[in-house]
Design a protein around this motif. Structure first.
Motif, PDB file in Angstrom:
ATOM      1  N   HIS A 247      48.210  40.309  45.188  1.00  0.00           N
ATOM      2  CA  HIS A 247      47.338  41.233  45.923  1.00  0.00           C
ATOM      3  C   HIS A 247      48.099  42.011  46.990  1.00  0.00           C
ATOM      4  O   HIS A 247      47.833  43.196  47.246  1.00  0.00           O
ATOM      5  CB  HIS A 247      46.164  40.472  46.559  1.00  0.00           C
ATOM      6  CG  HIS A 247      46.568  39.519  47.637  1.00  0.00           C
ATOM      7  ND1 HIS A 247      46.600  39.882  48.973  1.00  0.00           N
ATOM      8  CD2 HIS A 247      46.964  38.229  47.584  1.00  0.00           C
ATOM      9  CE1 HIS A 247      46.993  38.837  49.691  1.00  0.00           C
ATOM     10  NE2 HIS A 247      47.225  37.829  48.872  1.00  0.00           N
ATOM     11  N   GLU A 271      45.891  40.017  40.417  1.00  0.00           N
ATOM     12  CA  GLU A 271      45.002  39.632  41.513  1.00  0.00           C
ATOM     13  C   GLU A 271      44.166  40.814  42.011  1.00  0.00           C
ATOM     14  O   GLU A 271      43.713  40.841  43.152  1.00  0.00           O
ATOM     15  CB  GLU A 271      45.812  39.037  42.662  1.00  0.00           C
ATOM     16  CG  GLU A 271      46.511  37.732  42.305  1.00  0.00           C
ATOM     17  CD  GLU A 271      47.274  37.131  43.481  1.00  0.00           C
ATOM     18  OE1 GLU A 271      47.205  37.686  44.607  1.00  0.00           O
ATOM     19  OE2 GLU A 271      47.936  36.090  43.293  1.00  0.00           O
ATOM     20  N   TYR A 273      41.202  41.478  41.493  1.00  0.00           N
ATOM     21  CA  TYR A 273      39.849  41.063  41.879  1.00  0.00           C
ATOM     22  C   TYR A 273      39.749  40.778  43.381  1.00  0.00           C
ATOM     23  O   TYR A 273      38.649  40.761  43.940  1.00  0.00           O
ATOM     24  CB  TYR A 273      39.415  39.839  41.075  1.00  0.00           C
ATOM     25  CG  TYR A 273      40.361  38.664  41.134  1.00  0.00           C
ATOM     26  CD1 TYR A 273      40.294  37.725  42.143  1.00  0.00           C
ATOM     27  CD2 TYR A 273      41.341  38.504  40.146  1.00  0.00           C
ATOM     28  CE1 TYR A 273      41.179  36.651  42.201  1.00  0.00           C
ATOM     29  CE2 TYR A 273      42.228  37.433  40.185  1.00  0.00           C
ATOM     30  CZ  TYR A 273      42.147  36.510  41.216  1.00  0.00           C
ATOM     31  OH  TYR A 273      43.026  35.459  41.269  1.00  0.00           O
ATOM     32  N   LEU A 276      39.562  44.904  44.964  1.00  0.00           N
ATOM     33  CA  LEU A 276      38.904  45.909  44.139  1.00  0.00           C
ATOM     34  C   LEU A 276      38.506  47.141  44.946  1.00  0.00           C
ATOM     35  O   LEU A 276      38.650  48.279  44.482  1.00  0.00           O
ATOM     36  CB  LEU A 276      37.673  45.314  43.454  1.00  0.00           C
ATOM     37  CG  LEU A 276      37.952  44.285  42.344  1.00  0.00           C
ATOM     38  CD1 LEU A 276      36.663  43.632  41.883  1.00  0.00           C
ATOM     39  CD2 LEU A 276      38.669  44.945  41.171  1.00  0.00           C
ATOM     40  N   THR A 303      43.210  36.089  35.661  1.00  0.00           N
ATOM     41  CA  THR A 303      41.954  35.628  35.091  1.00  0.00           C
ATOM     42  C   THR A 303      41.686  36.351  33.782  1.00  0.00           C
ATOM     43  O   THR A 303      42.034  37.529  33.622  1.00  0.00           O
ATOM     44  CB  THR A 303      40.784  35.872  36.051  1.00  0.00           C
ATOM     45  OG1 THR A 303      39.544  35.614  35.379  1.00  0.00           O
ATOM     46  CG2 THR A 303      40.745  37.299  36.567  1.00  0.00           C
ATOM     47  N   LYS A 305      38.973  37.341  32.948  1.00  0.00           N
ATOM     48  CA  LYS A 305      37.875  38.262  33.230  1.00  0.00           C
ATOM     49  C   LYS A 305      38.320  39.517  33.983  1.00  0.00           C
ATOM     50  O   LYS A 305      37.483  40.268  34.467  1.00  0.00           O
ATOM     51  CB  LYS A 305      36.788  37.544  34.032  1.00  0.00           C
ATOM     52  CG  LYS A 305      36.159  36.373  33.291  1.00  0.00           C
ATOM     53  CD  LYS A 305      35.083  35.713  34.133  1.00  0.00           C
ATOM     54  CE  LYS A 305      34.436  34.546  33.381  1.00  0.00           C
ATOM     55  NZ  LYS A 305      33.374  33.900  34.190  1.00  0.00           N
ATOM     56  N   MET A 306      39.635  39.739  34.086  1.00  0.00           N
ATOM     57  CA  MET A 306      40.112  40.850  34.898  1.00  0.00           C
ATOM     58  C   MET A 306      39.556  42.190  34.436  1.00  0.00           C
ATOM     59  O   MET A 306      39.118  43.007  35.236  1.00  0.00           O
ATOM     60  CB  MET A 306      41.641  40.885  34.870  1.00  0.00           C
ATOM     61  CG  MET A 306      42.272  41.845  35.882  1.00  0.00           C
ATOM     62  SD  MET A 306      41.986  41.327  37.588  1.00  0.00           S
ATOM     63  CE  MET A 306      40.608  42.340  38.063  1.00  0.00           C
ATOM     64  N   GLU A 309      35.986  42.588  35.420  1.00  0.00           N
ATOM     65  CA  GLU A 309      35.852  42.846  36.859  1.00  0.00           C
ATOM     66  C   GLU A 309      36.160  44.306  37.180  1.00  0.00           C
ATOM     67  O   GLU A 309      35.482  44.925  38.007  1.00  0.00           O
ATOM     68  CB  GLU A 309      36.786  41.917  37.642  1.00  0.00           C
ATOM     69  CG  GLU A 309      36.418  40.448  37.566  1.00  0.00           C
ATOM     70  CD  GLU A 309      35.092  40.143  38.247  1.00  0.00           C
ATOM     71  OE1 GLU A 309      34.771  40.813  39.246  1.00  0.00           O
ATOM     72  OE2 GLU A 309      34.369  39.251  37.767  1.00  0.00           O
ATOM     73  N   LEU A 310      37.176  44.859  36.561  1.00  0.00           N
ATOM     74  CA  LEU A 310      37.510  46.262  36.789  1.00  0.00           C
ATOM     75  C   LEU A 310      36.390  47.172  36.301  1.00  0.00           C
ATOM     76  O   LEU A 310      36.046  48.172  36.954  1.00  0.00           O
ATOM     77  CB  LEU A 310      38.819  46.612  36.069  1.00  0.00           C
ATOM     78  CG  LEU A 310      40.097  45.955  36.623  1.00  0.00           C
ATOM     79  CD1 LEU A 310      41.259  46.179  35.666  1.00  0.00           C
ATOM     80  CD2 LEU A 310      40.429  46.491  38.008  1.00  0.00           C
ATOM     81  N   ALA A 313      33.528  47.167  38.693  1.00  0.00           N
ATOM     82  CA  ALA A 313      33.856  47.880  39.928  1.00  0.00           C
ATOM     83  C   ALA A 313      33.974  49.389  39.725  1.00  0.00           C
ATOM     84  O   ALA A 313      34.120  50.134  40.691  1.00  0.00           O
ATOM     85  CB  ALA A 313      35.162  47.334  40.498  1.00  0.00           C
TER      86      ALA A 313
END
Length: 408
Positions: A247, A271, A273, A276, A303, A305-306, A309-310, A313
């Motif tokens: 991050h 990272e 997430y 975001l 993850t 689930k990346m 998540e993007l 967002a």
């Protein structure tokens, strides 16, 4: 273009001059709301472009055309980031590994097409799986590894830059505590040092560009391959592709963008997430790490689930196959997309992230990425759901010509 030639021992066959008509029980055009067409048809013109798209029975078919039927038809799959063609199938450092030069940590002048081998078996392997276009070039592993390019997977030899879709797509940068992987010099060794070196080179490029634009010819600097490329980055002619997984590396890349005003594309972003909001505010797209990449080092907090998540967002993203240090040197971008769909990304958005979305990020959406009249006739034909790893790719069309090989 020659009609046939041997590629790594297998015969690559082009159809004759007859136009192609592709019929699909399900046709994913990847246009508008991404809804597919049932019992659809695509007509490939003699010029290599799509001349008609629609439902079967509603589209006039050219006389004498070769008709091919498939269960599912999609635009040709686009791999948004790889080192295919520079890193070869055999993994022999002295023979087919050209993706990373170890002599200096900052080498933006290294051109991808100077090292590309379109006849490497790895190129054919991914083409047979439906990938028609690759964004490839120098791999992560140095602070500034070199350039990337965009090329179609039917190009065996690059005689001139015109044989590519983009001879210079981006300049590849890696931000990591150990971005050199022990392969180059010890400097830069820390994150702060890496950022200092990058900033220093960009400042030099800015001054170089200022002098080059000076009306006084006597002050015009000599050409400088390194600084000329970085100056193009500062003019927003070429994006900076920054691999940043942690991050704080992601936010460092964003700070660098804010300071120098270049176009930024994030790569990896394991990272993301955690930041975001910052990524969305920066406006930069993400070439998300391979979904099934090994979770160690800078990717230890990744993850599955990346991508989902993007998507939630509202951050634009595309899938990449990435670079692997072991045989066969690449992942398969379509399989990585399928894993993302299994972890929360809607199927339509998943397919978009390896067709129209990478085309948009690469600035090539007017030519590839969707099945629309006037675009390149690049298609992938499947026997079932393309996001299922057991589904066979039954055919690949590039530029309106059927590419086929012995069954694999």
């Amino acid at each position: 273009m020659i009609r046939s030639y041997f590629l790594a021992g297998l015969l690559l066959i082009e159809t004759a001059a007859a136009q192609l008509v592709i019929k699909g029980e399900l046709l994913h055009t990847m246009t508008g709301d991404l809804e597919p067409i049932k019992n659809g048809v695509v007509v490939c013109g003699a010029d290599g472009k799509i001349s008609a798209v629609g439902k079967q029975g509603e589209v006039e078919l050219p006389e004498g055309a070769k008709v091919i039927e498939a269960s599912v038809v999609t635009p040709g799959i686009i791999d948004a980031r790889s080192s295919i063609g520079l890193s070869g199938l055999l993994n022999l450092p002295r023979h087919d590994q050209e993706q990373l030069d170890h002599t200096s940590p900052v080498q933006p002048e290294l051109r991808a097409f100077d090292a590309y081998n379109g006849r490497d078996p790895l190129v054919k392997w991914v083409r047979d799986l439906g990938i028609t276009t690759i964004h490839t070039g120098h791999a992560p592993g140095a602070l500034v590894a070199g350039q990337t390019m965009v090329v179609k997977t039917d190009v065996a030899s690059i005689v001139s830059p015109d044989d590519t879709l983009l001879p210079l797509a981006m300049v590849a940068v890696s931000l990591s505590k150990n971005q050199n992987n022990g392969q180059v010099s010890k400097a830069p060794g820390t994150r702060a040092k890496s950022m200092a070196v990058l900033r220093s080179e960009l400042v030099k490029a800015r001054e170089h560009a200022r002098k080059a634009e000076d009306a006084d010819a006597e002050k015009t600097p000599e050409p400088n391959l390194k600084l000329d490329i970085l100056a193009a980055v500062l003019r927003k002619e070429t994006p900076l592709l920054i691999q940043a997984n942690r991050h704080h590396d992601i936010t460092a890349a964003i700070r660098l963008q804010q300071e120098f005003g270049f176009d930024l594309v994030l790569e990896g972003a394991s990272e993301a997430y955690l930041v975001l909001d910052e990524i969305k505010a920066s406006g930069c797209p993400v070439l998300v790490h391979p979904t099934m990449a090994r979770s160690f080092g800078d990717r230890r907090n990744m993850t599955f689930k990346m991508a989902a998540e993007l998507h939630k967002a509202g951050i634009p993203f595309a899938f990449q196959s990435g670079f692997e240090a072991y045989v066969p040197k690449t992942r398969v971008v379509l399989f990585e997309a399928g894993a993302a769909a299994a972890h929360g990304l809607p199927p339509k958005q998943t397919l978009a992230a390896c067709t129209i979305r990478p085309a948009e990020i690469l600035g090539l959406a007017d030519y590839i990425g969707s099945l629309e009249v006037g675009k390149d006739a690049d298609l992938a034909l499947f026997e079932g759901d393309p996001l299922e790893t057991v589904t066979r790719c039954s055919g690949v069309v590039i530029g309106g010509k059927l590419r086929s090989s012995e069954p694999h």
